[in-house]
Design an enzyme around this catalytic site. Structure first.
Site, short mmCIF file in Angstrom:
data_model
loop_
_atom_site.label_atom_id
_atom_site.label_comp_id
_atom_site.label_asym_id
_atom_site.label_seq_id
_atom_site.Cartn_x
_atom_site.Cartn_y
_atom_site.Cartn_z
N SER A 10 0.83 -1.21 0.00
CA SER A 10 0.00 0.00 0.00
C SER A 10 0.86 1.26 0.00
O SER A 10 1.64 1.50 0.92
CB SER A 10 -0.90 0.01 1.23
OG SER A 10 -1.51 1.28 1.34
N HIS A 34 -1.18 -1.09 -4.28
CA HIS A 34 -2.48 -0.74 -3.70
C HIS A 34 -2.54 0.76 -3.41
O HIS A 34 -1.68 1.30 -2.73
CB HIS A 34 -2.63 -1.56 -2.41
CG HIS A 34 -3.95 -1.47 -1.73
ND1 HIS A 34 -5.04 -2.21 -2.10
CD2 HIS A 34 -4.36 -0.73 -0.66
CE1 HIS A 34 -6.06 -1.95 -1.29
NE2 HIS A 34 -5.67 -1.04 -0.41
N ASP A 36 -4.77 3.67 -1.72
CA ASP A 36 -5.86 3.94 -0.78
C ASP A 36 -6.36 5.36 -0.97
O ASP A 36 -5.67 6.32 -0.62
CB ASP A 36 -5.36 3.77 0.66
CG ASP A 36 -5.18 2.31 1.03
OD1 ASP A 36 -6.14 1.55 0.89
OD2 ASP A 36 -4.07 1.95 1.46
N MET A 38 -9.00 8.14 0.16
CA MET A 38 -9.88 8.46 1.29
C MET A 38 -10.40 9.89 1.15
O MET A 38 -9.64 10.80 0.82
CB MET A 38 -9.10 8.37 2.60
CG MET A 38 -8.45 7.01 2.83
SD MET A 38 -7.49 7.04 4.34
CE MET A 38 -6.73 5.42 4.29
N HIS A 67 -8.28 1.23 -4.14
CA HIS A 67 -9.25 0.99 -3.06
C HIS A 67 -9.90 2.32 -2.69
O HIS A 67 -9.27 3.18 -2.09
CB HIS A 67 -8.48 0.39 -1.86
CG HIS A 67 -9.31 0.16 -0.64
ND1 HIS A 67 -8.75 -0.08 0.59
CD2 HIS A 67 -10.67 0.12 -0.45
CE1 HIS A 67 -9.71 -0.26 1.48
NE2 HIS A 67 -10.88 -0.13 0.88
N MET A 69 -12.11 4.46 -0.52
CA MET A 69 -12.81 4.61 0.76
C MET A 69 -13.50 5.96 0.72
O MET A 69 -13.09 6.92 1.39
CB MET A 69 -11.79 4.51 1.92
CG MET A 69 -11.35 3.08 2.18
SD MET A 69 -9.82 3.00 3.11
CE MET A 69 -8.66 3.18 1.76
N MET A 138 -11.83 -6.16 4.83
CA MET A 138 -10.96 -5.28 5.62
C MET A 138 -10.63 -5.96 6.95
O MET A 138 -11.52 -6.49 7.62
CB MET A 138 -11.67 -3.94 5.92
CG MET A 138 -11.83 -3.01 4.73
SD MET A 138 -10.30 -2.52 3.92
CE MET A 138 -9.41 -1.71 5.26
N ASP A 172 -6.83 -6.59 3.98
CA ASP A 172 -6.18 -5.28 4.02
C ASP A 172 -6.24 -4.73 5.43
O ASP A 172 -7.32 -4.47 5.96
CB ASP A 172 -6.95 -4.35 3.05
CG ASP A 172 -6.35 -2.96 2.96
OD1 ASP A 172 -5.28 -2.72 3.53
OD2 ASP A 172 -6.98 -2.11 2.29
C1 DX5 Z 1 -6.49 1.25 5.64
C2 DX5 Z 1 -6.01 1.02 4.24
C3 DX5 Z 1 -4.89 0.06 4.13
C4 DX5 Z 1 -3.62 0.47 4.82
C5 DX5 Z 1 -2.97 -0.78 5.32
O1 DX5 Z 1 -7.63 2.04 5.60
O2 DX5 Z 1 -7.08 0.53 3.43
O3 DX5 Z 1 -4.62 -0.30 2.78
O4 DX5 Z 1 -2.72 1.16 3.98
O5 DX5 Z 1 -1.87 -0.44 6.08
P1 DX5 Z 1 -1.17 -1.47 7.08
O6 DX5 Z 1 -0.71 -2.62 6.28
O7 DX5 Z 1 -0.09 -0.65 7.67
O8 DX5 Z 1 -2.23 -1.88 8.08
ZN ZN Z 2 -6.60 -0.33 1.35
#
Ligand code: DX5
Ligand code: ZN
Length: 220
Positions: A10, A34, A36, A38, A67, A69, A138, A172
């Site tokens: 990620s 990946h 993320d 947000m 991904h 969110m 998740m 994840d």
């Molecule tokens: C959390 C994200 C993850 C995050 C995982 O909301 O969706 O992808 O980057 O990070 P680690 O592996 O550090 O838990």
């Molecule tokens: Zn993620």
């Protein structure tokens, strides 16, 4: 059928002053990357959006695993496709119509993932398992990297795997080289890891180790 194991580091945990340098470290060992996204509304954090994803997908050959969110994924599918997304995962808890969002993602010829948070009942995703390309369970509450894995979420994996033997199942949150083996045994085959990879001194070595341990675990 044994689904191939894939590691998807990620970018959230990479150094944003030097994204390119950090991605280059895992370019030859990871299978996916990946992203993320947000929105500060669906989750209490804001990460990065279309321009950053667009720049990074151009800088790497790694499969672009996006991904979302965000509260209104349907509205943002096209911009992320144009930014280079090869798979877009959105949340079953988001506001957009689920089937319409799946259809919109597929209309661009890319893959579609559906995510659920640790406390969401798996009944919410069951009707869609044969309509999607990947399920994302998740294993932390979404919003931040570096959290400890929520054990309850692991309990869902065996049920999901039984319900969809040939579906890619991604996990994840809180995944590392120490717990990946047992999570692979439960049925996940695609592993996101942020802090475990980019927080390590040798990220490539950790990616290789995680893949090896997951493969070893499902062998016997
Ligand atoms: C959390 C994200 C993850 C995050 C995982 O909301 O969706 O992808 O980057 O990070 P680690 O592996 O550090 O838990
Ligand atoms: Zn993620």
């Amino acid at each position: 059928m044994t689904l191939p194991i894939k590691i998807s580091p990620s970018v959230l945990s990479a150094d944003c002053v030097a994204f390119g340098r950090d991605i280059a470290k895992i370019e030859n060992d990871a299978q996916w990357l990946h992203y993320d996204v947000m929105d500060g509304h669906f989750v209490p954090n804001i990460s990065y959006g279309v321009p950053v994803v667009k720049a990074l997908t151009k800088a790497t050959k790694l499969f672009a695993d996006v991904h979302l969110m965000i509260t209104d994924p349907l509205f943002y599918i096209e911009p992320f496709v144009k930014a280079g997304a090869e798979l877009i995962t959105f949340h079953v808890e988001a506001d957009s119509d689920i089937q319409e969002t799946i259809d919109r993602i597929h209309s661009f010829g890319i893959k579609c993932g559906l995510a659920l948070k640790p406390k969401t009942s798996i009944e919410a995703v069951m009707p869609y398992l044969d309509k999607i390309d990947m399920l994302l369970q998740m294993t932390v509450e979404p919003g931040f990297g570096g959290q400890a894995m929520v054990e309850d979420a692991i309990g869902n994996l065996a049920i999901l795997r039984k319900a969809a033997p040939n579906l890619d199942i991604q996990v994840d949150g809180g995944i590392n080289a120490d717990n990946i083996g047992r999570i692979a045994k439960e049925g996940a085959n695609i592993f996101v890891a942020g802090s475990a990879v980019f927080g390590a001194e040798d990220p490539a070595m950790i990616v290789r180790l995680m893949k090896e341990r997951a493969e070893e675990a499902i062998k016997g």
